[in-house]
Scaffold this motif. Sequence first.
Motif, short mmCIF file in Angstrom:
data_model
loop_
_atom_site.label_atom_id
_atom_site.label_comp_id
_atom_site.label_asym_id
_atom_site.label_seq_id
_atom_site.Cartn_x
_atom_site.Cartn_y
_atom_site.Cartn_z
N LEU A 18 -10.27 3.94 1.95
CA LEU A 18 -9.83 2.56 1.78
C LEU A 18 -9.75 1.92 3.16
O LEU A 18 -8.96 2.36 4.01
N SER A 42 -10.20 -3.52 1.25
CA SER A 42 -9.28 -4.51 0.68
C SER A 42 -9.48 -5.83 1.40
O SER A 42 -9.46 -5.88 2.62
N VAL A 78 -6.78 10.51 0.28
CA VAL A 78 -6.84 9.04 0.39
C VAL A 78 -6.91 8.72 1.88
O VAL A 78 -5.94 8.89 2.62
N THR A 115 2.88 1.62 -3.25
CA THR A 115 2.04 1.98 -4.40
C THR A 115 1.58 3.43 -4.30
O THR A 115 1.59 4.17 -5.30
N LEU A 116 1.18 3.85 -3.11
CA LEU A 116 0.78 5.26 -2.93
C LEU A 116 1.94 6.17 -3.27
O LEU A 116 1.76 7.19 -3.98
N VAL A 169 -7.21 6.25 4.68
CA VAL A 169 -7.03 4.84 5.03
C VAL A 169 -7.50 4.62 6.47
O VAL A 169 -7.04 5.29 7.39
N VAL A 204 -2.24 10.92 2.33
CA VAL A 204 -2.94 9.75 2.87
C VAL A 204 -3.07 9.95 4.38
O VAL A 204 -2.16 10.45 5.04
N LEU A 254 0.84 -1.21 0.00
CA LEU A 254 0.00 0.00 0.00
C LEU A 254 0.87 1.26 0.00
O LEU A 254 0.69 2.16 -0.83
N ALA A 273 -5.22 0.59 -4.02
CA ALA A 273 -4.53 1.86 -3.74
C ALA A 273 -4.52 2.77 -4.96
O ALA A 273 -4.78 3.97 -4.85
#
Lengths: 517, 517
Positions: free
Chosen positions: A156, A129, A94, A10-11, A96, A67, A7, A139
């Motif tokens: 997410l 997820s 984003v 990728t972010l 999380v 994030v 995660l 992501a």
Amino acid sequence: MNGAQALIRTLAGCGVDICFANPGTSEMHFVAALDAVPSMRAVLGLSEGVVTGAADGYGRMAERPAVTLLHLGPGLGNGLANLHNARRARTPVVNVVGDHATYHKQFDAPLESDIDSVASNVSGWIRRSMRPEDVAADATDAVTAALGPPGQVATLILPADVSWLDGAETAAPRARPARGVVGDDVVAAVAKALTSGEPAALLMGGTSLREPGLLAASRVAAATGSKLYGETFPARLERGAGLPPIERLGYLAEFTMAQLAGLRHLVLVDARVPVSFFAYPDKPSRLLPNGCEVLTLAAGADDAAEALARLADMVAAHAEPIRQAPSRPDRPAGPLTGESVAQALGALLPEDAIVSDEANTAGLWAPMATAGAPRHDWLTLTGGAIGQGLPVATGAALACPDRHVVSLQADGSAMYTIPALWTQAREGLNVTTVIFANRSYAILNMELSRVGAEAQGPKALSMLDLSRPDLDFVAIAQGMGVAAERATTAKEFTRQFERALAEPGPHLIEAVLPKSL
Amino acid sequence: MNGAQALIRTLAGCGVDICFANPGTSEMHFVAALDAVPSMRAVLGLSEGVVTGAADGYGRMAERPAVTLLHLGPGLGNGLANLHNARRARTPVVNVVGDHATYHKQFDAPLESDIDSVASNVSGWIRRSMRPEDVAADATDAVTAALGPPGQVATLILPADVSWLDGAETAAPRARPARGVVGDDVVAAVAKALTSGEPAALLMGGTSLREPGLLAASRVAAATGSKLYGETFPARLERGAGLPPIERLGYLAEFTMAQLAGLRHLVLVDARVPVSFFAYPDKPSRLLPNGCEVLTLAAGADDAAEALARLADMVAAHAEPIRQAPSRPDRPAGPLTGESVAQALGALLPEDAIVSDEANTAGLWAPMATAGAPRHDWLTLTGGAIGQGLPVATGAALACPDRHVVSLQADGSAMYTIPALWTQAREGLNVTTVIFANRSYAILNMELSRVGAEAQGPKALSMLDLSRPDLDFVAIAQGMGVAAERATTAKEFTRQFERALAEPGPHLIEAVLPKSL
């Protein structure tokens, strides 16, 4: 690699380079994975309202998502108000939220709750997820969703076992989604209305309130005689010397109605039809004059500035924009009031400042006094959920380390997310906070009368009163590691403000104003 | 009368005598109506987590609901974490959330949001009053729902126009709903299991943890050789000299498993089958030994104490309960640690004290050191959503003005709802707050290893670290009007704690502990 590592990597690959966090046990693998990704900065907030508000401020200025890292449903709840403001600002975030392990949820452990239903209130996109193998695609989808256009909160939900299990890989970033191009027919219809000879106005919001949109709109207004208004609470307004000035619609319905009176055409540019902030007995909710036609030049997903440029080429080919002349008020003297604080701001606001404005009633004079100050950005309370100002200032300072942030903060509203000061101290941010200390929820004193609630007994008034005891913001700020002073005269405030701007790191000035009752 | 007036009068008629409020414009008619009802006390919280946590603390001690007053969806969001804790504590709360006027909602004004979906997360009962004529019946239904049994959060959404429009009347209170009577067959089945000669235990929770239930259960344990356990995080546990001592199940799964090892019969008394607080890789979620039979003597709606009394008459007619002997540790000397703070508490805890315990890891020793102190109540973090301690202490002090509240508070957790201190100052409450200042989210340092997240780099560790800068709780408390001191040795702490207990009004002591890393 495990889900958490995938995660974060990728972010980071998608250009997300900062994480605002208030983690708990279920997020420990995410936390452990932070060090392996050097480009991801991690910033701790001591309550979730700081985390989500900072992500909002960061996104408004950086134009890409931060994030967040929140702990289960209660953590999301604590952060909900500032996610509400971010939703209204259409800020990419984003978000999380850690959750219990997938197999653990059935046991209804003490922190179990329905995260999805809470998240649905503020999120344009929600996903959970379910396998480490899915995390990277989730992501990238989250980043894409957050970017919109328009920007939004993409939530997410990350179960603990999906975080800790191996089997995940990273995914490649996607191209940033493009804004829509407004059709020529739409531009032509707007041009026709604006050149009809009837009273018309452009109502500018969202992305149109930046230099390109403002310049084009100003040319249109100059050529057609249309009025130019800004939405009441813009996410980010570029203003100051050299930029076209714009009059924002008033907070009070009667002000807005007066501004719009007589209009026959209202052109929305990434803005909405004005509505009253609250309902009041016997007052309208929708603030549009009778017989006024509404046209939409650009909606939230459109490239508003480009549409304005085409409109300007069509109706104002030879017109020049009106540019605000540089002009600063003198340094104030005499008693310290909302007006003299504003005057000091106008006198001293640095070039390229970012103003986080949650000064509410006491800050009424600040926009006028800074209109001719050097160019700056003005961030406002988009969703009305107070407690935005200090966290948004924090996030904006992290997004723009070379700019000075001035945080105009009402005393009552400051208390919702006051631990933001600690994050400013830890990160050494160049934020100068001005507390407008009128010892009152002054806006509610006004509203108490406006809603027609006439019986103002001592119990009712005590609910709007922040004295008994007075809050000592100097002590509170110092307790969180922020240098602080108290000002009781205009000269004292001006001197302290000038000094705060000159020194690195965060400062707070408690501006003691006449008590509002 | 208008809807707001009818609501407050009806609530007061139902015995609701305190309102914890953080109002906004849409609640101004409610606020204006407060003065007309002398029996309704109004207490302002400077953030909604204070409001909802105080309502929880009040309800736990008063055994009747307080009413909250929250401002729309964002206000509810800010208060959600402590409503989550109240839900887990099964505390009766009448949670009033103001909303936009019914006709205004369609316009999606800035503060518009889906209140119902957020409320559903924590509320056993939700209703939206749609006409002034309905408010009184809705209010009595809300009180009835809140009382349960078991207690719960009953959310009443009150649109602004329903509040301000005339046409409402009051409604008469209803009788308090009775608890269920457990069947004789159930009691007999439990008696059979406990007298089977096989290893057995009673797991006590909820209302059974008060004197009548404890005395009966202790007789049962004495006569049958069964073990006696309390749930890990009770809402309210009566304990101290003269009462039967009870061992709470451990927070860590492996501790609970060790406590329950070998059991063949586990009897639930207003408690649930133990589950791990969090999931951990390769550890079980459900904490029950293999082959252990689970029996339920009383569920949440039942009269657990009465069922225990019948059980005792059946299996322990001649047994006496075990009563804790009075015993206090000596005053501590030497360095200040979690252990020596606990020793001072044990040495000085006043008769009839109420302990609000959110001291987390650093407070580990406090229950043991106070076991033989004079009789007191112990309130714990029922839902795991940190930020409960200071508000619950505030509400408990308002419910029991003749008792001293000792608020054991971890430093990290304190920051979520720190404005509770201001409410304690305004209301002049006899609360002594002890901040366990180990400058760390110490529990996360432990959990970071426990979840198997081994890579502990500087970024990860900085997310668990509350230093850089150290929080100065003395300054913060003084800034909110609470007398405060800092202790760095056990003697200093003991002297300060004794003085705080002797003086009226709120006090705070920052107990500087060895930094936890």
